[in-house]
Scaffold this active site. Sequence first.
Site, PDB file in Angstrom:
ATOM      1  N   HIS A  16       0.843  -1.186   0.000  1.00  0.00           N
ATOM      2  CA  HIS A  16       0.000   0.000   0.000  1.00  0.00           C
ATOM      3  C   HIS A  16       0.884   1.245   0.000  1.00  0.00           C
ATOM      4  O   HIS A  16       2.016   1.222   0.441  1.00  0.00           O
ATOM      5  CB  HIS A  16      -0.954  -0.003   1.198  1.00  0.00           C
ATOM      6  CG  HIS A  16      -0.292   0.079   2.526  1.00  0.00           C
ATOM      7  ND1 HIS A  16       0.121  -1.029   3.215  1.00  0.00           N
ATOM      8  CD2 HIS A  16       0.037   1.129   3.294  1.00  0.00           C
ATOM      9  CE1 HIS A  16       0.652  -0.656   4.358  1.00  0.00           C
ATOM     10  NE2 HIS A  16       0.623   0.643   4.433  1.00  0.00           N
ATOM     11  N   ASP A  77       8.647  -9.098   6.706  1.00  0.00           N
ATOM     12  CA  ASP A  77       7.669  -9.958   7.374  1.00  0.00           C
ATOM     13  C   ASP A  77       6.566 -10.400   6.417  1.00  0.00           C
ATOM     14  O   ASP A  77       5.984 -11.469   6.588  1.00  0.00           O
ATOM     15  CB  ASP A  77       7.035  -9.220   8.563  1.00  0.00           C
ATOM     16  CG  ASP A  77       8.020  -9.051   9.718  1.00  0.00           C
ATOM     17  OD1 ASP A  77       8.983  -9.830   9.802  1.00  0.00           O
ATOM     18  OD2 ASP A  77       7.819  -8.134  10.535  1.00  0.00           O
ATOM     19  N   GLU A 188      12.681 -11.325  16.685  1.00  0.00           N
ATOM     20  CA  GLU A 188      11.826 -10.144  16.706  1.00  0.00           C
ATOM     21  C   GLU A 188      11.134 -10.075  18.058  1.00  0.00           C
ATOM     22  O   GLU A 188      11.123 -11.039  18.822  1.00  0.00           O
ATOM     23  CB  GLU A 188      10.771 -10.180  15.587  1.00  0.00           C
ATOM     24  CG  GLU A 188      11.322  -9.923  14.202  1.00  0.00           C
ATOM     25  CD  GLU A 188      10.245  -9.592  13.174  1.00  0.00           C
ATOM     26  OE1 GLU A 188       9.073  -9.414  13.577  1.00  0.00           O
ATOM     27  OE2 GLU A 188      10.572  -9.514  11.980  1.00  0.00           O
TER      28      GLU A 188
END
Length: 438
Positions: A16, A77, A188
């Site tokens: 996006h 990710d 993470e």
Amino acid sequence: MGPGSHLTVAARGHGHSLQGQAQAHRGVVINMESLQGHKMKVHTGNFPYVDVSGSELWINILHETLKHGLAPKSWTDYLHLTVGGTLSNAGISGQAFRHGPQISNVRQLEVVTGKGEVVICSEKQNSDLFYSVLGGLGQFGIITRARISLEPAPKMVKWIRVLYTDFATFAKDQEILISGESTFDYIEGFVIINRTGFLNNWRSSFNSNDSAQASHFKSDGRTLFCLELAKYFNPEEMAIVNQEIMTSLSQLNHIPSTLFQSQVPYIKFLDRVHISEIKLRSKGLWEVPHPWLNLLIPRSNIHIFAQQVFGNILTNTSNGPILIYPVNKSKWDNRTSVVLPEEDVFYLVAFLSSAAPSSTGSDGLEHILSQNKRILELCEIDGLGVKQYLPHYSTNGEWRSHFGPQWEAFVHRKSTYDPLAILAPGQRIFQKAAPLSL
């Protein structure tokens, strides 16, 4: 289009468009996915690599390279993004502490510059353009081809989560894990505030080592920090890998009853976000505004940041995940265009919010944007030395401040490769056809 054209040009991948940065007002937006003409070619040997189109999705590269028992070293990710898109920023995930971002694992690029020239570039050939384009926000050229380094691909992944109530302990354990030769291949962390039932969600795919104790663990109203770890392996290595994992985990200070483990195929682990995407799409919750905020924070100031943000500004994390994990600056190349904090270790903190359409409450777009603004103001007022990743600014002065000492070099590169400033106008860094002054 020749260099004398007055049009502006932006390349759009599959992600996006943050704040409209992939747009070109009264210009041309190139849908890169429509330009896939070159077939992927995997080269095996001692130093394997794959040649791909800049419009190729990372998930497709993974599928193709796995046929040869190989895979790229560094990921994002979410894999349903284009090569050109992630390489124009950096491409960061839990492997970055070891291998660096995706831009540290590229051998060669083919680039169409703002002058309309098609240039092959690498560390040794047209190197200034090569490093300009990597992390260059689309300002110097459009990536049409890329040569990506590969490594032998594992078949399986041990996927682990543990919880902390204390941020200092959580951060210390993360920093220990990324220093030296870590047992793990992926590290993470994420933040959980005021979330109910999240452990129940995990239990569908994770086993608890102490299920009786874990079932009594109450999270309501507390801020928790989750350390997420992954160890790659092949089935014949299982015994020794299990021992290595338990040895490493025994050195950590997580809440003992909150050790959750899962064993999944390599591809399922890497494409884990897509599985969530499918669920969200089915509920109409994917194609919504995503007012993300991604920050790079020096290690020396991460505790101040965490105390202020997770203690005061944010009251819950129900609008989307908040990632927080450290990486080693030594794995990044300072010749690229990426702007980093001035410390050897820095944290990526990503507020990956999704806004509920038409909502005026805490899950609405205006509320989330207001929170993002408060977080940025905190960083500025406290002088935390924070740099935005996927940066968005509206004025030339803000961009100058973002680049700091790198501004003059960035302007020089712009004048060299896109002197009319026709590329990526949506970033609002340069005005089209305006004189480029330092």
